[in-house]
Design a protein around this motif. Sequence first.
Motif, PDB file in Angstrom:
ATOM      1  N   ASP A 114     -12.971  -1.499   6.811  1.00  0.00           N
ATOM      2  CA  ASP A 114     -13.096   0.358   6.266  1.00  0.00           C
ATOM      3  C   ASP A 114     -11.848   1.000   5.985  1.00  0.00           C
ATOM      4  O   ASP A 114     -10.884   1.597   4.763  1.00  0.00           O
ATOM      5  CB  ASP A 114     -13.404   1.230   7.170  1.00  0.00           C
ATOM      6  CG  ASP A 114     -15.465   0.744   7.439  1.00  0.00           C
ATOM      7  OD1 ASP A 114     -16.045   0.666   6.791  1.00  0.00           O
ATOM      8  OD2 ASP A 114     -15.710   1.655   8.757  1.00  0.00           O
ATOM      9  N   THR A 115     -10.395   0.503   6.763  1.00  0.00           N
ATOM     10  CA  THR A 115      -9.723   1.121   6.636  1.00  0.00           C
ATOM     11  C   THR A 115      -8.882   0.203   5.257  1.00  0.00           C
ATOM     12  O   THR A 115      -7.936   0.944   4.324  1.00  0.00           O
ATOM     13  CB  THR A 115      -7.906  -0.079   7.398  1.00  0.00           C
ATOM     14  OG1 THR A 115      -9.028   0.690   9.328  1.00  0.00           O
ATOM     15  CG2 THR A 115      -6.583   0.663   7.677  1.00  0.00           C
ATOM     16  N   ASP A 116      -9.412  -1.270   4.911  1.00  0.00           N
ATOM     17  CA  ASP A 116      -8.792  -1.423   3.468  1.00  0.00           C
ATOM     18  C   ASP A 116      -9.134  -0.944   2.719  1.00  0.00           C
ATOM     19  O   ASP A 116      -8.894  -0.440   1.655  1.00  0.00           O
ATOM     20  CB  ASP A 116      -8.843  -3.242   4.253  1.00  0.00           C
ATOM     21  CG  ASP A 116      -8.854  -3.375   2.590  1.00  0.00           C
ATOM     22  OD1 ASP A 116      -7.207  -3.909   2.088  1.00  0.00           O
ATOM     23  OD2 ASP A 116      -9.414  -4.171   2.175  1.00  0.00           O
ATOM     24  N   LEU A 117     -10.617  -0.886   2.525  1.00  0.00           N
ATOM     25  CA  LEU A 117     -11.563  -0.156   1.761  1.00  0.00           C
ATOM     26  C   LEU A 117     -11.054   1.131   1.404  1.00  0.00           C
ATOM     27  O   LEU A 117     -11.051   1.887  -0.121  1.00  0.00           O
ATOM     28  CB  LEU A 117     -12.956   0.094   1.833  1.00  0.00           C
ATOM     29  CG  LEU A 117     -13.782  -1.435   1.437  1.00  0.00           C
ATOM     30  CD1 LEU A 117     -15.105  -1.719   2.103  1.00  0.00           C
ATOM     31  CD2 LEU A 117     -13.492  -1.952   0.557  1.00  0.00           C
ATOM     32  N   ALA A 118     -10.296   2.019   1.839  1.00  0.00           N
ATOM     33  CA  ALA A 118     -10.082   3.766   1.957  1.00  0.00           C
ATOM     34  C   ALA A 118      -8.771   3.630   1.364  1.00  0.00           C
ATOM     35  O   ALA A 118      -8.190   4.069   0.956  1.00  0.00           O
ATOM     36  CB  ALA A 118      -9.491   4.187   3.645  1.00  0.00           C
ATOM     37  N   GLY A 119      -8.024   2.255   1.584  1.00  0.00           N
ATOM     38  CA  GLY A 119      -6.855   2.216   0.250  1.00  0.00           C
ATOM     39  C   GLY A 119      -5.071   1.900   1.385  1.00  0.00           C
ATOM     40  O   GLY A 119      -4.661   2.060   0.794  1.00  0.00           O
ATOM     41  N   HIS A 120      -5.501   1.629   2.688  1.00  0.00           N
ATOM     42  CA  HIS A 120      -5.034   2.124   3.678  1.00  0.00           C
ATOM     43  C   HIS A 120      -4.250   0.661   3.683  1.00  0.00           C
ATOM     44  O   HIS A 120      -4.494  -0.519   3.780  1.00  0.00           O
ATOM     45  CB  HIS A 120      -4.970   2.371   4.703  1.00  0.00           C
ATOM     46  CG  HIS A 120      -5.145   3.682   4.827  1.00  0.00           C
ATOM     47  ND1 HIS A 120      -4.590   4.585   5.214  1.00  0.00           N
ATOM     48  CD2 HIS A 120      -6.569   4.115   5.335  1.00  0.00           C
ATOM     49  CE1 HIS A 120      -5.292   5.530   4.856  1.00  0.00           C
ATOM     50  NE2 HIS A 120      -6.458   6.073   5.257  1.00  0.00           N
ATOM     51  N   GLN A 121      -3.147   0.425   3.811  1.00  0.00           N
ATOM     52  CA  GLN A 121      -2.015  -1.082   4.284  1.00  0.00           C
ATOM     53  C   GLN A 121      -2.483  -1.741   5.402  1.00  0.00           C
ATOM     54  O   GLN A 121      -2.129  -0.939   6.563  1.00  0.00           O
ATOM     55  CB  GLN A 121      -0.782  -0.739   4.004  1.00  0.00           C
ATOM     56  CG  GLN A 121       0.612  -1.993   4.196  1.00  0.00           C
ATOM     57  CD  GLN A 121       1.669  -2.269   3.820  1.00  0.00           C
ATOM     58  OE1 GLN A 121       2.379  -1.191   3.824  1.00  0.00           O
ATOM     59  NE2 GLN A 121       2.126  -3.978   3.830  1.00  0.00           N
ATOM     60  N   ILE A 122      -3.056  -2.824   5.173  1.00  0.00           N
ATOM     61  CA  ILE A 122      -2.904  -3.694   6.869  1.00  0.00           C
ATOM     62  C   ILE A 122      -2.045  -4.271   7.075  1.00  0.00           C
ATOM     63  O   ILE A 122      -1.815  -5.423   6.055  1.00  0.00           O
ATOM     64  CB  ILE A 122      -3.869  -4.687   6.648  1.00  0.00           C
ATOM     65  CG1 ILE A 122      -6.074  -3.920   6.159  1.00  0.00           C
ATOM     66  CG2 ILE A 122      -4.999  -5.245   7.705  1.00  0.00           C
ATOM     67  CD1 ILE A 122      -5.493  -2.465   7.735  1.00  0.00           C
ATOM     68  N   ALA A 123      -1.323  -4.480   8.427  1.00  0.00           N
ATOM     69  CA  ALA A 123       0.085  -5.282   8.428  1.00  0.00           C
ATOM     70  C   ALA A 123      -0.310  -5.952   9.883  1.00  0.00           C
ATOM     71  O   ALA A 123      -0.888  -5.278  10.317  1.00  0.00           O
ATOM     72  CB  ALA A 123       1.013  -4.946   8.245  1.00  0.00           C
ATOM     73  N   LEU A 124       0.806  -6.817  10.300  1.00  0.00           N
ATOM     74  CA  LEU A 124       0.660  -7.460  11.580  1.00  0.00           C
ATOM     75  C   LEU A 124       1.154  -7.127  12.552  1.00  0.00           C
ATOM     76  O   LEU A 124       2.188  -6.604  11.841  1.00  0.00           O
ATOM     77  CB  LEU A 124       0.915  -9.064  11.412  1.00  0.00           C
ATOM     78  CG  LEU A 124      -0.376  -9.870  10.439  1.00  0.00           C
ATOM     79  CD1 LEU A 124       0.140 -11.369  10.046  1.00  0.00           C
ATOM     80  CD2 LEU A 124      -1.279 -10.038  10.226  1.00  0.00           C
ATOM     81  N   HIS A 125       0.552  -6.795  13.882  1.00  0.00           N
ATOM     82  CA  HIS A 125       1.194  -6.394  15.367  1.00  0.00           C
ATOM     83  C   HIS A 125       1.379  -7.406  15.808  1.00  0.00           C
ATOM     84  O   HIS A 125       1.258  -7.537  17.094  1.00  0.00           O
ATOM     85  CB  HIS A 125       0.566  -5.503  15.330  1.00  0.00           C
ATOM     86  CG  HIS A 125       1.419  -4.398  16.369  1.00  0.00           C
ATOM     87  ND1 HIS A 125       3.082  -4.412  16.359  1.00  0.00           N
ATOM     88  CD2 HIS A 125       1.419  -3.324  17.448  1.00  0.00           C
ATOM     89  CE1 HIS A 125       3.519  -3.792  17.185  1.00  0.00           C
ATOM     90  NE2 HIS A 125       2.576  -3.170  17.770  1.00  0.00           N
ATOM     91  N   THR A 126       0.826  -8.778  16.165  1.00  0.00           N
ATOM     92  CA  THR A 126       0.801  -9.685  16.408  1.00  0.00           C
ATOM     93  C   THR A 126      -1.335 -10.079  17.358  1.00  0.00           C
ATOM     94  O   THR A 126      -1.374  -8.718  16.923  1.00  0.00           O
ATOM     95  CB  THR A 126       1.937 -10.581  17.609  1.00  0.00           C
ATOM     96  OG1 THR A 126       1.691  -9.291  18.616  1.00  0.00           O
ATOM     97  CG2 THR A 126       3.516 -10.207  16.994  1.00  0.00           C
ATOM     98  N   TRP A 127      -0.792 -10.885  17.779  1.00  0.00           N
ATOM     99  CA  TRP A 127      -2.389 -11.377  18.512  1.00  0.00           C
ATOM    100  C   TRP A 127      -2.603 -10.699  20.065  1.00  0.00           C
ATOM    101  O   TRP A 127      -3.256  -9.810  20.637  1.00  0.00           O
ATOM    102  CB  TRP A 127      -2.633 -13.047  18.563  1.00  0.00           C
ATOM    103  CG  TRP A 127      -3.941 -13.106  19.447  1.00  0.00           C
ATOM    104  CD1 TRP A 127      -4.462 -13.062  20.475  1.00  0.00           C
ATOM    105  CD2 TRP A 127      -5.671 -13.219  18.430  1.00  0.00           C
ATOM    106  NE1 TRP A 127      -5.892 -13.306  20.416  1.00  0.00           N
ATOM    107  CE2 TRP A 127      -6.051 -12.999  19.206  1.00  0.00           C
ATOM    108  CE3 TRP A 127      -5.614 -12.742  16.634  1.00  0.00           C
ATOM    109  CZ2 TRP A 127      -7.699 -12.978  19.025  1.00  0.00           C
ATOM    110  CZ3 TRP A 127      -7.043 -12.680  17.176  1.00  0.00           C
ATOM    111  CH2 TRP A 127      -7.922 -13.162  17.843  1.00  0.00           C
ATOM    112  N   SER A 128      -1.257 -10.164  21.036  1.00  0.00           N
ATOM    113  CA  SER A 128      -1.482 -10.514  21.686  1.00  0.00           C
ATOM    114  C   SER A 128      -1.169  -8.762  22.422  1.00  0.00           C
ATOM    115  O   SER A 128      -0.266  -8.842  23.499  1.00  0.00           O
ATOM    116  CB  SER A 128      -2.025 -11.740  22.998  1.00  0.00           C
ATOM    117  OG  SER A 128       0.076 -12.075  22.657  1.00  0.00           O
ATOM    118  N   HIS A 129       0.327  -8.851  21.831  1.00  0.00           N
ATOM    119  CA  HIS A 129       1.447  -7.418  21.582  1.00  0.00           C
ATOM    120  C   HIS A 129       1.927  -8.196  22.707  1.00  0.00           C
ATOM    121  O   HIS A 129       2.734  -7.228  23.797  1.00  0.00           O
ATOM    122  CB  HIS A 129       0.438  -5.992  22.199  1.00  0.00           C
ATOM    123  CG  HIS A 129       1.762  -5.145  21.981  1.00  0.00           C
ATOM    124  ND1 HIS A 129       2.004  -4.459  22.880  1.00  0.00           N
ATOM    125  CD2 HIS A 129       1.869  -4.247  20.354  1.00  0.00           C
ATOM    126  CE1 HIS A 129       2.877  -3.778  21.831  1.00  0.00           C
ATOM    127  NE2 HIS A 129       2.687  -3.468  21.184  1.00  0.00           N
TER     128      HIS A 129
END
Length: 348
Positions: A114-129
């Motif tokens: 939903d975040t992507d479809l709304a036009g926002h950018q998805i970026a990574l913050h690692t698997w386990s922080h």
Amino acid sequence: MAIVRATVPQNLLNIAPSTYVSGSTVTYNADAAATCYWPSGQCLRRTAIAGVPADVFTCPGNGQWGLTYDDGPISANGVKDTPALLAALASQNIHATFFVVGANVRQYPAVVRDTDLAGHQIALHTWSHHPLTSLSNEQIVAELKYTEAIVYQSIGKVAAFFRPPYGDIDDRVRAIAGALGYTAVIWDKDSADASSTNANTVSATIAGWYAGSATTGFVSLQHDITAFTAGIAINALSAISSAKAAGTFKYTPQPVGTCVGRAFYQYDNATLTGTTTMGGGAVVTNIGGNATTNPKTVTVTATATATATAAADKSSNNAVRSRPSPPGGLVCALAVAAVVSAVGAFSI
């Protein structure tokens, strides 16, 4: 790991890992100045050096606000969570960058879609922080590529940016991430929402960012990991709406990729197709080549086991949030990594 070993200078790979203590705390064992260790004096790579890409840490244009949210997604029936934040952003037609944690994407893949479809950018913050400088080279690859895989499974895209948890980054981490196609994004405005229990104080900090004329650009740091931080983010957007109505809001919030003029995702000129089965079993991904040149499909099958034992740590507002331990068992040779290491010929 093949691409890392082939492209990253050995002196960078040999930088000593830090010693993990707890939470965000590590004991840094290398020369912090020589390796541009961010927690030590907030060192930034403003320009690239051999084997090390430059950091993104601000927006270059006056009035540009690189709006970012870390650690999500979370879902609590649309109340002070990521879906509620998305609704607040949509009400003002504002787009942002969401630095997502892989373990949370696995739990809430529909929220990421939903975040992507709304036009926002998805970026990574690692698997386990987990603080990246305390991990081995192979574990750094696993943290990024395992998260890449679950994001790809959710939205069919490969992120181009990542943010190191706690800003824990040095030239070894930069170089490894860069070899995998990632640019580090830091920040120059911190809301301190993750280290505060006072919502009014945090809200005042955010309001101070846009007080007065828009003579600079910046990248901000906020979180959507708890009801406390998501609630503050939603309230901040309400305050921005009021400032707009009063004619006092002079900034343009936007994704980081927009303000620096770069693509949100890797392989934007290629068609990525296929399916990925996540988990400890088979990982199968089909990657379609550029339809306008020489279409090519690569199928990768690997077996990987990642430890996902919950390690609870307390956020500063006393809410316990569970994080899995780093996927140390996900070795680089398997590299769920392989999911989208390249379009066309690649090796794992």
